[in-house]
Design a protein around this motif. Structure first.
Motif, PDB file in Angstrom:
ATOM      1  N   GLN A 182      66.314 -63.133 118.600  1.00  0.00           N
ATOM      2  CA  GLN A 182      67.710 -63.232 119.015  1.00  0.00           C
ATOM      3  C   GLN A 182      68.486 -61.981 118.630  1.00  0.00           C
ATOM      4  O   GLN A 182      69.317 -61.483 119.397  1.00  0.00           O
ATOM      5  CB  GLN A 182      68.345 -64.470 118.386  1.00  0.00           C
ATOM      6  CG  GLN A 182      67.805 -65.779 118.968  1.00  0.00           C
ATOM      7  CD  GLN A 182      68.367 -66.993 118.262  1.00  0.00           C
ATOM      8  OE1 GLN A 182      68.968 -66.870 117.175  1.00  0.00           O
ATOM      9  NE2 GLN A 182      68.155 -68.178 118.859  1.00  0.00           N
TER      10      GLN A 182
ATOM     11  N   ALA B 210      67.249 -58.993 118.325  1.00  0.00           N
ATOM     12  CA  ALA B 210      66.806 -57.889 119.189  1.00  0.00           C
ATOM     13  C   ALA B 210      67.468 -57.983 120.568  1.00  0.00           C
ATOM     14  O   ALA B 210      67.856 -56.975 121.163  1.00  0.00           O
ATOM     15  CB  ALA B 210      65.283 -57.929 119.334  1.00  0.00           C
ATOM     16  N   ILE B 211      67.644 -59.208 121.072  1.00  0.00           N
ATOM     17  CA  ILE B 211      68.296 -59.388 122.382  1.00  0.00           C
ATOM     18  C   ILE B 211      69.752 -58.934 122.314  1.00  0.00           C
ATOM     19  O   ILE B 211      70.262 -58.294 123.253  1.00  0.00           O
ATOM     20  CB  ILE B 211      68.181 -60.848 122.811  1.00  0.00           C
ATOM     21  CG1 ILE B 211      66.714 -61.195 123.170  1.00  0.00           C
ATOM     22  CG2 ILE B 211      69.081 -61.159 124.011  1.00  0.00           C
ATOM     23  CD1 ILE B 211      66.484 -62.658 123.415  1.00  0.00           C
ATOM     24  N   GLN B 212      70.438 -59.263 121.264  1.00  0.00           N
ATOM     25  CA  GLN B 212      71.840 -58.832 121.125  1.00  0.00           C
ATOM     26  C   GLN B 212      71.956 -57.315 121.090  1.00  0.00           C
ATOM     27  O   GLN B 212      72.848 -56.725 121.713  1.00  0.00           O
ATOM     28  CB  GLN B 212      72.442 -59.445 119.853  1.00  0.00           C
ATOM     29  CG  GLN B 212      72.620 -60.967 119.937  1.00  0.00           C
ATOM     30  CD  GLN B 212      73.128 -61.561 118.656  1.00  0.00           C
ATOM     31  OE1 GLN B 212      73.285 -60.832 117.642  1.00  0.00           O
ATOM     32  NE2 GLN B 212      73.366 -62.865 118.631  1.00  0.00           N
ATOM     33  N   GLN B 213      71.051 -56.684 120.372  1.00  0.00           N
ATOM     34  CA  GLN B 213      71.083 -55.219 120.309  1.00  0.00           C
ATOM     35  C   GLN B 213      70.829 -54.613 121.703  1.00  0.00           C
ATOM     36  O   GLN B 213      71.485 -53.652 122.118  1.00  0.00           O
ATOM     37  CB  GLN B 213      70.028 -54.722 119.317  1.00  0.00           C
ATOM     38  CG  GLN B 213      70.340 -55.079 117.868  1.00  0.00           C
ATOM     39  CD  GLN B 213      69.237 -54.661 116.914  1.00  0.00           C
ATOM     40  OE1 GLN B 213      68.174 -54.214 117.357  1.00  0.00           O
ATOM     41  NE2 GLN B 213      69.474 -54.827 115.605  1.00  0.00           N
ATOM     42  N   LEU B 214      69.863 -55.186 122.435  1.00  0.00           N
ATOM     43  CA  LEU B 214      69.544 -54.679 123.783  1.00  0.00           C
ATOM     44  C   LEU B 214      70.740 -54.837 124.713  1.00  0.00           C
ATOM     45  O   LEU B 214      71.061 -53.943 125.498  1.00  0.00           O
ATOM     46  CB  LEU B 214      68.327 -55.429 124.347  1.00  0.00           C
ATOM     47  CG  LEU B 214      67.869 -55.022 125.762  1.00  0.00           C
ATOM     48  CD1 LEU B 214      67.450 -53.546 125.768  1.00  0.00           C
ATOM     49  CD2 LEU B 214      66.694 -55.901 126.193  1.00  0.00           C
ATOM     50  N   PHE B 215      71.447 -55.977 124.669  1.00  0.00           N
ATOM     51  CA  PHE B 215      72.616 -56.200 125.504  1.00  0.00           C
ATOM     52  C   PHE B 215      73.699 -55.167 125.224  1.00  0.00           C
ATOM     53  O   PHE B 215      74.355 -54.656 126.141  1.00  0.00           O
ATOM     54  CB  PHE B 215      73.133 -57.623 125.245  1.00  0.00           C
ATOM     55  CG  PHE B 215      74.334 -57.980 126.068  1.00  0.00           C
ATOM     56  CD1 PHE B 215      74.224 -58.288 127.415  1.00  0.00           C
ATOM     57  CD2 PHE B 215      75.600 -57.990 125.490  1.00  0.00           C
ATOM     58  CE1 PHE B 215      75.343 -58.617 128.166  1.00  0.00           C
ATOM     59  CE2 PHE B 215      76.711 -58.304 126.238  1.00  0.00           C
ATOM     60  CZ  PHE B 215      76.586 -58.632 127.583  1.00  0.00           C
TER      61      PHE B 215
ATOM     62  N   LYS C 115      73.265 -52.101 124.100  1.00  0.00           N
ATOM     63  CA  LYS C 115      72.862 -50.795 124.638  1.00  0.00           C
ATOM     64  C   LYS C 115      73.064 -50.732 126.156  1.00  0.00           C
ATOM     65  O   LYS C 115      73.498 -49.712 126.695  1.00  0.00           O
ATOM     66  CB  LYS C 115      71.399 -50.530 124.283  1.00  0.00           C
ATOM     67  CG  LYS C 115      71.175 -50.296 122.794  1.00  0.00           C
ATOM     68  CD  LYS C 115      69.691 -50.035 122.510  1.00  0.00           C
ATOM     69  CE  LYS C 115      69.462 -49.813 121.011  1.00  0.00           C
ATOM     70  NZ  LYS C 115      68.042 -49.559 120.690  1.00  0.00           N
ATOM     71  N   ILE C 116      72.740 -51.844 126.867  1.00  0.00           N
ATOM     72  CA  ILE C 116      72.921 -51.871 128.320  1.00  0.00           C
ATOM     73  C   ILE C 116      74.392 -51.708 128.684  1.00  0.00           C
ATOM     74  O   ILE C 116      74.754 -51.007 129.629  1.00  0.00           O
ATOM     75  CB  ILE C 116      72.360 -53.190 128.893  1.00  0.00           C
ATOM     76  CG1 ILE C 116      70.829 -53.212 128.759  1.00  0.00           C
ATOM     77  CG2 ILE C 116      72.745 -53.381 130.358  1.00  0.00           C
ATOM     78  CD1 ILE C 116      70.200 -54.521 129.136  1.00  0.00           C
ATOM     79  N   LYS C 117      75.266 -52.348 127.969  1.00  0.00           N
ATOM     80  CA  LYS C 117      76.700 -52.241 128.239  1.00  0.00           C
ATOM     81  C   LYS C 117      77.192 -50.821 128.041  1.00  0.00           C
ATOM     82  O   LYS C 117      77.982 -50.291 128.838  1.00  0.00           O
ATOM     83  CB  LYS C 117      77.447 -53.204 127.323  1.00  0.00           C
ATOM     84  CG  LYS C 117      78.936 -53.300 127.630  1.00  0.00           C
ATOM     85  CD  LYS C 117      79.596 -54.332 126.747  1.00  0.00           C
ATOM     86  CE  LYS C 117      81.098 -54.411 127.082  1.00  0.00           C
ATOM     87  NZ  LYS C 117      81.799 -55.402 126.221  1.00  0.00           N
ATOM     88  N   ASP C 118      76.673 -50.160 127.017  1.00  0.00           N
ATOM     89  CA  ASP C 118      77.054 -48.766 126.789  1.00  0.00           C
ATOM     90  C   ASP C 118      76.606 -47.874 127.934  1.00  0.00           C
ATOM     91  O   ASP C 118      77.352 -46.984 128.390  1.00  0.00           O
ATOM     92  CB  ASP C 118      76.444 -48.268 125.469  1.00  0.00           C
ATOM     93  CG  ASP C 118      77.052 -48.986 124.266  1.00  0.00           C
ATOM     94  OD1 ASP C 118      78.157 -49.550 124.429  1.00  0.00           O
ATOM     95  OD2 ASP C 118      76.411 -48.990 123.197  1.00  0.00           O
TER      96      ASP C 118
END
Length: 831
Positions: free
Chosen positions: A101, A103-108, A110-113
């Motif tokens: 969970q 790791a998913i938050q961190q990935l989200f 980065k995508i927004k950035d």
């Protein structure tokens, strides 16, 4: 109590460890095992019996128990290890889930950035390219403006120059300038709302109109409609004016061409007026000679004045053809009674030659401009081997084998065909009537020649061959058909086909049927004269060898006519227009020739049949009851064989080219002879046992001769056709069965009747009574036999799937012969 508790514990454990079949199957697929202990249907008793099958095997029970205990301890250790390993599994799973969970938050994030940065980059690119787009639009608009201004400058200057050159008649410069001005003006169609542009467009149209009027006036001045042409030939001004006319309205060009051609052919209309002597068909060559001189004169004087793409020479020739067609039609209507066949064919030949000359000189490209003129259609691909192409007539005569090969026609290479000769079509009835008269004279000459030369002689090349008149007739047909198809492919071809039909029938009647030798009876029918002249045992009049050859020759000729008429029909359909093809039908004429063939075969059969009649009559009059011993074949059999050996080889030799009709002759003779032989066989009464044996021997001899009939007397032995052999075997076997029934004892009656039904399978009481007459039984015995016969007859089945039964519906050949004989006797008595 302990035992009960252990038993209950075992039951509970078994209930817990009981797995469903699906789970058990999955376990077996994941952990395959051959150990009996792992099977779902494990049976302890069977397992123990397997370990200790006999009493002696109980000696090592201790070792077996120790192995099982060791295996149990190993299983306990494995279970303990697995259970201990599952102690921390839940805690490890929860920890792994929390890490996922995070790791998913961190990935989200980065995508927004990345998305925010992309939007900023796009906005920056738009700001950078906004100025560039403005520059591009400005450059495009500026280029368009400069181009339009240049075109406007060219248009204004061109219009001024065009008007000045038009006034000075400088057509050479105007031709190039006008085309350029028209091309430039096309760019300003969307600017016609601007007054200055609209004004320039109107000035261009006014200049074009003025040029057209001025050029037409110049041509009218140079080539006036009335009076002679201006001497000195064409001028360069007119040549340049033609170039200008190419750019102007097409109507200006058509008007120039029309006026020039009309003025050029005005002399022709005067020279060849309807009331002039040279206007008639006998001087038609002068018309074509005149136009040839005019075309040569045009090429010398005016060939360079008109552009080459105008095809003025061809246009003059085409207009001449149309005028000539109209004038010839007019003069032929006026003097229709003076038209003769030779004159008509002479005019048509000269006209078609002229049309062929035009096809060699010109391409026919101007014919598409003439309304109502259709290009010739390609004919259907022929499947007919009747005639060779007309072009082969110039090459030479081809062999018959080559004529039999279908030939693909050439595409029509004469677009001028019919452009003048079409006017002769309404008068082709003169040609058709002439051919009717010529064919009538030809048929009369064939009849006279046949009577003068006599029929073909036996032993000569003409014996049995196709009559020469037949080939002459179809050669004349070919000539007429080719000639008429060159004149017209419409109604005249239908009229000619009707003439062909008429004389095909006359040839069949007068030459073929009319020369067939007369028989003593008409095609197997009954006549009063034949009945009055008939005498028992009398010798019938036989055909001579020459008459047999004549019949075979007529048969071969009729076959040739039949095949050639079919090919003629196909060729006529190929020559005629498609819409008229259904009106060509020569089926009636082919049926006529088929009738001649049938009559010829019937005459041959009747002749041989009549030659055998005295021998059959002699057979029926012999005292068969007094025959004491069986010898060789009887004299009547020898007589029949002699007649067969005399006639059949002659017929076979003369029908060598038509083997199928010789086979038909053999089949028809057999179908006629065998019923007649059986009918005479019934007249042989009474018959003794020895007489029946002699007749059986004679029947077998005749059967052998009939089986060899197609090849009798021939050095080359050929196997008879299966259809013929079947007829002979079936018919003669019946005759043999009749004699075998006669030979059988009539006591006891039941056996005799059953034997008759079995051998002959004939339910007719009349036939059975004839058998009894042949045996010489008294009437009283016959009555009881007939009654027993009717009782023993098998009942016909009501359905269609019954067993073998007798046929009572269709009369047998001997029944038919018996009825005919009764009718003959009745007529004799009344006469």
């Amino acid at each position: 109590m302990m035992e009960e508790e252990e038993f209950e514990f075992a039951e509970d454990l078994e209930a817990i460890l009981h797995l469903t079949p699906e789970v058990q199957l999955a376990i077996e697929q994941v952990f395959p095992s051959q150990d009996p202990l792992d099977r779902a249907d494990f049976n302890a008793v069977e397992y123990i019996n397997t370990l200790f099958p006999t009493e002696q095997s109980l000696a090592n029970i201790d070792d077996v128990v120790n192995k099982i205990r060791l295996k149990i301890r190993r299983l306990d250790d494995n279970i303990r290890t697995v259970v201990r390993g599952q102690t921390n599994v839940g805690q490890d799973g929860r920890q792994a889930l929390e890490e996922a969970q995070i790791a998913i938050q961190q990935l989200f994030g980065k995508i927004k950035d990345i998305k925010d940065k992309a939007e900023k980059s796009e906005q920056m690119v738009k700001e950078i390219t906004r100025d560039i787009k403005q520059l591009d639009h400005a450059k495009r608009h500026l280029t368009t403006s400069i181009t339009t201004l240049n075109h406007l400058h060219m248009l204004a200057g061109g219009v001024d120059s065009l008007e000045a050159m038009t006034r000075k008649r400088q057509y050479g410069e105007v031709a190039n300038l006008l085309q350029g001005v028209v091309n430039v003006l096309e760019h300003f169609h969307k600017y016609m709302s601007i007054p200055q542009i609209r004004q320039l467009s109107e000035r261009v149209k006014a200049a074009q109109s003025e040029l057209g009027t001025q050029i037409l006036a110049d041509f009218e001045e140079a080539f006036p409609s009335q009076g002679s042409k201006r001497p000195g030939g064409p001028s360069n001004v007119l040549r340049d004016a033609c170039l200008v006319a190419n750019v102007l309205d097409p109507r200006i060009k058509q008007e120039i061409i029309k006026k020039f051609i009309r003025q050029h052919l005005s002399e022709y209309l005067v020279l060849f007026q309807e009331n002039q002597d040279v206007a008639w068909l006998d001087k038609i060559d002068r018309r074509y000679a005149w136009i040839k001189r005019q075309l040569v004169d045009y090429e010398e004087k005016y060939g360079r004045m008109f552009p080459e793409e105008w095809s003025m020479t061809e246009r003059i020739a085409v207009e001449f053809c149309h005028i000539t067609r109209v004038e010839l039609a007019k003069v032929m209507r006026t003097r229709a009674k003076e038209i003769e066949v030779k004159l008509l064919l002479f005019a048509i030949q000269r006209t078609t030659n002229f049309e062929g000359l035009l096809a060699k000189r010109f391409t026919g490209c101007t014919l598409t401009d003439i309304p109502g003129k259709k290009r010739p259609e390609s004919p259907l691909e022929p499947t007919n081997p009747f005639l060779e192409d007309e072009s082969s007539e110039d090459v030479g005569t081809e062999k018959d084998e080559d004529l039999a090969k279908p030939r693909k026609p050439k595409a029509p290479d004469n677009p001028f065909h019919g452009i003048v000769s079409k006017c002769f079509e309404p008068h082709l009835y003169v040609y058709i009537e002439s051919q009717d008269k010529n064919l009538g004279e030809l048929i009369d000459r064939f009849v006279a020649d046949f009577r003068a030369q006599g029929p073909p002689k036996a032993g000569t090349e003409e014996g049995g061959a196709v009559l020469p008149s037949c080939a002459d007739l179809f050669v004349y047909y070919k000539k007429c058909m080719v000639q008429c198809s060159q004149l017209s492919t419409g109604e005249p071809m239908i009229a000619l086909t009707t003439i062909f039909q008429k004389f095909l029938r006359e040839y069949a009647w007068k030459i073929l049927s009319g020369n067939l030798p007369k028989s003593s009876s008409n095609s197997g029918g009954l006549t009063i004269s034949s009945l009055l002249k008939e005498k028992e045992g009398s010798e019938a009049a036989k055909f001579t060898v020459d008459e047999l050859c004549l019949i075979c020759s007529i048969l071969s000729t009729a076959e040739y006519c039949l095949a050639t008429t079919q090919q003629l029909e196909e060729k006529l359909k190929e020559k005629v227009d498609k819409i008229l093809m259904e009106r060509i039908n020569l089926t009636g004429e082919m049926d006529t020739f088929s009738t001649v063939i049938s009559n010829s075969i019937q005459l041959l059969v009747q002749d041989l049949d009549a030659a055998c009649d005295p021998a059959l009559t002699a057979m029926s009059k012999m005292p068969w009851q007094s025959v004491e011993h069986v010898g060789d074949q009887s004299p009547y059999v020898t007589s029949i064989i002699m007649h067969i050996k005399q006639n059949v080889p002659i017929i076979r030799e003369n029908l060598a080219s038509t083997r199928k009709y010789f086979t038909q002759f053999c089949i028809k003779f057999t179908n006629s002879f065998i019923p007649k032989f059986i009918n005479h066989l019934f007249r042989c009464k009474p018959i003794s046992m020895v007489g029946a044996e002699q007749l059986l021997l004679d029947t077998h001899s005749l059967k052998t001769v009939l089986l060899d009939l197609p090849s009798i007397g021939s050095q080359v032995l050929r196997k008879a056709p299966a259809s013929y052999t079947k007829i002979v075997v079936k018919g003669m076997t019946r005759a043999e069965m009749i004699l075998k029934v006669v030979m059988a004892p009539h006591e006891p009656p039941v056996v005799f009747v059953d034997n008759y039904i079995k051998l002959l399978a004939d339910g007719n009481p009349e036939t059975f009574q004839k058998i009894l007459d042949m045996k010489g039984l008294k009437r009283s015995e016959q009555s009881s036999m007939l009654e027993l016969f009717r009782q023993r007859l098998p009942t016909p089945p009501s359905g269609g799937d019954g067993g073998p039964s007798l046929s009572f519906s269709a009369p047998t050949p001997e029944q038919e012969s018996s009825r005919i004989r009764k009718l003959e006797k009745l007529i004799k008595k009344r006469l």
